[in-house]
Design a protein around this motif. Structure first.
Motif, PDB file in Angstrom:
ATOM      1  N   GLU A 121       0.861  -1.060   0.041  1.00 15.29           N
ATOM      2  CA  GLU A 121      -0.009  -0.110   0.041  1.00 15.29           C
ATOM      3  C   GLU A 121       0.985   1.114  -0.090  1.00 15.29           C
ATOM      4  O   GLU A 121       1.892   1.316   0.880  1.00 15.29           O
ATOM      5  CB  GLU A 121      -1.136  -0.019   1.362  1.00 15.29           C
ATOM      6  N   PRO A 122       0.643   2.222  -0.694  1.00 17.55           N
ATOM      7  CA  PRO A 122       1.301   3.514  -0.517  1.00 17.55           C
ATOM      8  C   PRO A 122       1.256   4.207   0.555  1.00 17.55           C
ATOM      9  O   PRO A 122       0.216   4.351   1.349  1.00 17.55           O
ATOM     10  CB  PRO A 122       0.674   4.334  -1.815  1.00 17.55           C
ATOM     11  N   VAL A 123       2.524   4.411   1.245  1.00 17.85           N
ATOM     12  CA  VAL A 123       2.767   5.009   2.328  1.00 17.85           C
ATOM     13  C   VAL A 123       3.666   6.349   2.262  1.00 17.85           C
ATOM     14  O   VAL A 123       4.765   6.084   1.787  1.00 17.85           O
ATOM     15  CB  VAL A 123       3.210   4.257   3.502  1.00 17.85           C
ATOM     16  N   PHE A 124       3.169   7.469   2.796  1.00 19.42           N
ATOM     17  CA  PHE A 124       4.075   8.621   2.603  1.00 19.42           C
ATOM     18  C   PHE A 124       4.485   9.041   4.045  1.00 19.42           C
ATOM     19  O   PHE A 124       3.737   8.875   4.893  1.00 19.42           O
ATOM     20  CB  PHE A 124       3.150   9.703   1.985  1.00 19.42           C
ATOM     21  N   SER A 125       5.641   9.769   4.045  1.00 19.73           N
ATOM     22  CA  SER A 125       6.219  10.006   5.238  1.00 19.73           C
ATOM     23  C   SER A 125       6.668  11.356   5.221  1.00 19.73           C
ATOM     24  O   SER A 125       7.213  11.914   4.273  1.00 19.73           O
ATOM     25  CB  SER A 125       7.391   9.338   5.661  1.00 19.73           C
ATOM     26  N   LEU A 126       6.061  12.189   6.386  1.00 22.86           N
ATOM     27  CA  LEU A 126       6.056  13.691   6.244  1.00 22.86           C
ATOM     28  C   LEU A 126       6.799  13.855   7.889  1.00 22.86           C
ATOM     29  O   LEU A 126       6.700  13.234   8.659  1.00 22.86           O
ATOM     30  CB  LEU A 126       5.113  14.338   6.379  1.00 22.86           C
ATOM     31  N   PRO A 127       7.605  15.029   7.623  1.00 22.03           N
ATOM     32  CA  PRO A 127       8.181  15.491   9.052  1.00 22.03           C
ATOM     33  C   PRO A 127       6.901  15.862  10.151  1.00 22.03           C
ATOM     34  O   PRO A 127       5.865  16.365   9.812  1.00 22.03           O
ATOM     35  CB  PRO A 127       8.938  16.763   8.730  1.00 22.03           C
ATOM     36  N   MET A 128       7.115  15.250  11.497  1.00 13.02           N
ATOM     37  CA  MET A 128       6.167  15.482  12.494  1.00 13.02           C
ATOM     38  C   MET A 128       6.184  16.907  12.912  1.00 13.02           C
ATOM     39  O   MET A 128       7.042  17.667  13.193  1.00 13.02           O
ATOM     40  CB  MET A 128       6.646  14.751  13.811  1.00 13.02           C
ATOM     41  N   PRO A 129       4.880  17.568  12.646  1.00  7.13           N
ATOM     42  CA  PRO A 129       4.708  19.128  13.116  1.00  7.13           C
ATOM     43  C   PRO A 129       4.950  19.277  14.671  1.00  7.13           C
ATOM     44  O   PRO A 129       4.700  18.283  15.415  1.00  7.13           O
ATOM     45  CB  PRO A 129       3.367  19.609  12.698  1.00  7.13           C
TER      46      PRO A 129
END
Length: 162
Positions: A121-129
Motif C-alpha cells: 500500500e502507498p505510505v508517505f512519510s512527512l516531518p512531524m509538526p
C-alpha cells in the motif's frame, strides 16, 4: 475556543488535514498523486472531504480534511521509537481510486505504517509538526513503560543428554 496540544484528548486524536498534489493528466492504468504536506490542528470535518487549493498548468493540489491521529496504548513503544528517531515522522496511508491516490488514514505508529508497506500500500512519510510532537510526547511520557530486559537462562545441554 482554539484547541492546543494540551487540550486535545488522546482518545479523540489530533486533527490533521493532508495536502496532496496530482498531475493534470489522469492515467486510469496507474494511481498517481503525492503527499506534499500536513496541516496540524485543522478543523475537524468528515474524513475524505477534499477541496481544491491550487490549480496550475501541470498539477493540482487538494486538501483532504477530517483526519485524526488516534493513539493506542499497545502502540506506545512504536510512538516512543518514532519520537526518539533522528527525524520524527507522520505517516499517510493511501489507496488508489479513479487514477488518483487518496489518503484514508494518518498514523504516528512505525509498526502500523510498516504493516501497510508490507502489503504494497502507498505510505508517505512527512516531518512531524512541532505541535503534534509535543502532544505525542505527553502521551508517551504518561503511558509508555519500557519492558525490562530479561536475561535468558541457558539450557544445560550436558544434563539434557543424560
Amino acid at each position: 475556543m482554539q484547541q492546543t496540544p494540551q487540550t486535545i484528548s488522546y482518545s479523540d486524536g489530533f486533527p490533521v488535514s493532508v495536502l496532496m498534489e496530482y498531475p493534470r493528466e489522469i492515467d486510469d492504468e496507474q494511481d498517481r498523486g503525492e503527499v506534499i504536506g500536513l496541516v496540524a490542528g485543522a478543523a475537524p470535518e468528515h474524513s475524505g472531504q477534499s477541496a481544491l487549493v491550487r490549480s496550475g498548468e501541470h498539477s493540482e493540489q487538494y486538501l483532504w480534511r477530517g483526519f485524526r491521529l488516534p493513539l493506542y496504548r499497545d502502540d506506545a513503544e512504536s510512538y516512543y521509537m518514532n519520537l526518539m528517531g533522528e527525524k520524527p515522522r507522520v505517516f499517510v496511508l493511501c489507496r488508489g481510486r479513479a487514477g488518483r491516490l487518496r489518503p484514508f488514514r494518518v498514523t504516528l505508529s512505525y509498526d502500523e505504517a510498516a504493516s501497510y508497506l508490507e502489503v504494497d500500500e502507498p505510505v508517505f512519510s512527512l516531518p512531524m509538526p512541532p505541535e503534534v510532537y509535543r502532544w505525542l510526547e505527553g502521551y508517551v511520557l504518561e503511558h509508555y513503560v519500557p519492558q525490562r530486559k530479561k536475561k535468558r537462562k541457558r539450557d544445560d545441554w550436558k544434563q539434557a543428554r543424560r
